[in-house]
Design an enzyme around this catalytic site. Structure first.
Site, PDB file in Angstrom:
ATOM      1  N   HIS A   1      -7.544   9.633   5.072  1.00 18.32           N
ATOM      2  CA  HIS A   1      -6.971   8.542   5.860  1.00 18.32           C
ATOM      3  C   HIS A   1      -7.084   8.870   7.343  1.00 18.32           C
ATOM      4  CE1 HIS A   1      -4.492   7.744   2.068  1.00 18.32           C
ATOM      5  NE2 HIS A   1      -5.184   6.646   2.263  1.00 18.32           N
TER       6      HIS A   1
ATOM      7  N   ASP B   1       0.829  -1.206   0.000  1.00 16.27           N
ATOM      8  CA  ASP B   1       0.000   0.000   0.000  1.00 16.27           C
ATOM      9  C   ASP B   1       0.873   1.270   0.000  1.00 16.27           C
ATOM     10  OD1 ASP B   1      -2.468   1.281   0.133  1.00 16.27           O
ATOM     11  OD2 ASP B   1      -2.532   1.258   2.333  1.00 16.27           O
TER      12      ASP B   1
ATOM     13  N   ASP C   1       2.566   5.271  -5.371  1.00 20.63           N
ATOM     14  CA  ASP C   1       1.878   6.518  -5.045  1.00 20.63           C
ATOM     15  C   ASP C   1       2.777   7.697  -5.394  1.00 20.63           C
ATOM     16  OD1 ASP C   1       0.535   8.665  -4.085  1.00 20.63           O
ATOM     17  OD2 ASP C   1       0.345   7.947  -2.022  1.00 20.63           O
TER      18      ASP C   1
ATOM     19  N   VAL D   1      -9.542  -0.165   4.060  1.00 24.95           N
ATOM     20  CA  VAL D   1      -9.839   0.104   5.469  1.00 24.95           C
ATOM     21  C   VAL D   1      -8.589  -0.227   6.279  1.00 24.95           C
ATOM     22  CG1 VAL D   1     -11.314  -0.476   7.447  1.00 24.95           C
ATOM     23  CG2 VAL D   1     -12.273  -0.523   5.123  1.00 24.95           C
TER      24      VAL D   1
HETATM   25  P1  13P Z   1      -8.093   4.401   6.732  1.00 27.33           P
HETATM   26  O1  13P Z   1      -6.950   4.154   7.646  1.00 27.33           O
HETATM   27  O2  13P Z   1      -8.666   5.765   6.855  1.00 27.33           O
HETATM   28  O3  13P Z   1      -9.137   3.330   6.829  1.00 27.33           O
HETATM   29  O4  13P Z   1      -7.512   4.337   5.242  1.00 27.33           O
HETATM   30  C1  13P Z   1      -6.835   3.193   4.833  1.00 27.33           C
HETATM   31  C2  13P Z   1      -6.289   3.373   3.475  1.00 27.33           C
HETATM   32  O5  13P Z   1      -6.827   4.041   2.630  1.00 27.33           O
HETATM   33  C3  13P Z   1      -5.027   2.668   3.179  1.00 27.33           C
HETATM   34  O6  13P Z   1      -4.533   2.978   1.925  1.00 27.33           O
END
Ligand code: 13P
Length: 288
Positions: A180, A82, A104, A231
């Site tokens: 986020h 991620d 990203d 999430v």
């Molecule tokens: P949250 O931590 O707000 O749920 O977002 C998670 C996210 O988008 C990870 O890329």
């Protein structure tokens, strides 16, 4: 079943009107719990390691852990890196067996974002790995990446077609008003913008910042073309709460660590089951 790519788990999401849940994990217990939640719902699932999670667990350890979990269940599990900004780390993750990575480069200018993203796609393709990229900037704090409210920018639909076509990405993260981390007030999502973007491309669209988004907003997003929903923070809080409760419930003489971290699995599984029902991907494991 083994690991599946992001492209595989997202295929058909737009056509059939559901999204696949993508959940951040930080260790064995939450990773296992996330997958157990998906197994209980017979849903495909994306388990995501942030860059700092990878640094905490170890890159090869992360890949080996999730590969082992995926091989022991009968649902498709995608292992996704991620929000990576470092191309060298992305390449290492691809080589270590991640089946999806996010480059990203959204903080950079449009042309640089295209160029860096395309280079990652070209590399990942050699290994059969999928790629997600971002246009616009999702606000808030995602591990080490902090985007102040003032510099968060929504995705400009005019940028979408060329970006998707030139980069060849498998999924596009859009900025439409989520942030986020925990929300201070309910988010105001720009559904019109999402609709415009979805009409311009068949590329699966990704909603970041899923923690705290109201159920009806999730459902509208899915209806309007979101295929993957991230999430993270909610699961971190769930992990910590479960440990806190276990510490409070056990006598000081209890020294088996599994008594303290074991309950994390069930707690995370419950959160994931709830999200899968909202996202509409229960029973969709067979599709992949
Ligand atoms: P949250 O931590 O707000 O749920 O977002 C998670 C996210 O988008 C990870 O890329």
């Amino acid at each position: 079943m083994g690991l599946a790519t992001l492209k595989e788990v997202l295929a058909g999401t737009r056509a059939m009107g559901y999204a696949v849940g993508a959940f951040n994990f930080n260790g064995y217990e939450d990773a296992q719990g996330i997958v157990e939640g998906a197994v209980a719902k017979n849903a495909p699932v994306i388990v995501m390691a942030s860059v700092s999670a990878v640094k905490y667990i170890g890159l090869r350890q992360t890949a080996g852990l999730v590969k082992g979990i995926a091989e022991s269940v009968n649902i498709p599990v995608c292992l996704h890196l991620d929000h990576a900004t470092d191309v060298a780390l992305i390449k290492e993750a691809v080589k270590a067996g991640f089946t999806s990575v996010m480059i990203d480069a959204s903080a950079k200018d449009y042309e640089t974002n295209i160029r860096e993203t395309k280079a990652v796609v070209d590399f990942a393709r050699i290994y059969g790995c999928s790629v997600e990229a971002e246009l616009g900037k999702v606000g808030g704090k995602e591990e080490n990446i902090v985007v102040a409210d003032a510099s968060a920018t929504f995705t400009d639909p005019a940028d979408v077609t060329r970006f998707v076509e030139e980069t060849g990405i498998d999924a596009l993260a859009v900025a439409i008003g989520t942030v986020h981390g925990f929300y201070k007030a309910d988010p105001k999502l720009d559904f019109e913008r999402l609709e415009k973007i979805a009409a311009l491309t068949s590329c699966p669209l990704v909603l970041h910042g899923g923690t705290g988004v109201p159920v009806e907003d999730f459902k509208r997003c899915v209806k309007k073309g979101i295929s993957k929903i991230n999430v993270g923070t909610e699961l971190k809080a769930t992990f910590s709460d479960a440990v806190r409760k276990a510490v409070a419930a056990n006598p000081e003489s209890e020294f088996d660590p599994r008594k303290y971290v074991g309950p994390v699995k069930q707690a995370c599984a419950e959160v994931v089951k709830g999200k899968i029902d909202i996202f509409g991907c229960a029973g969709k494991a067979w599709r992949v």
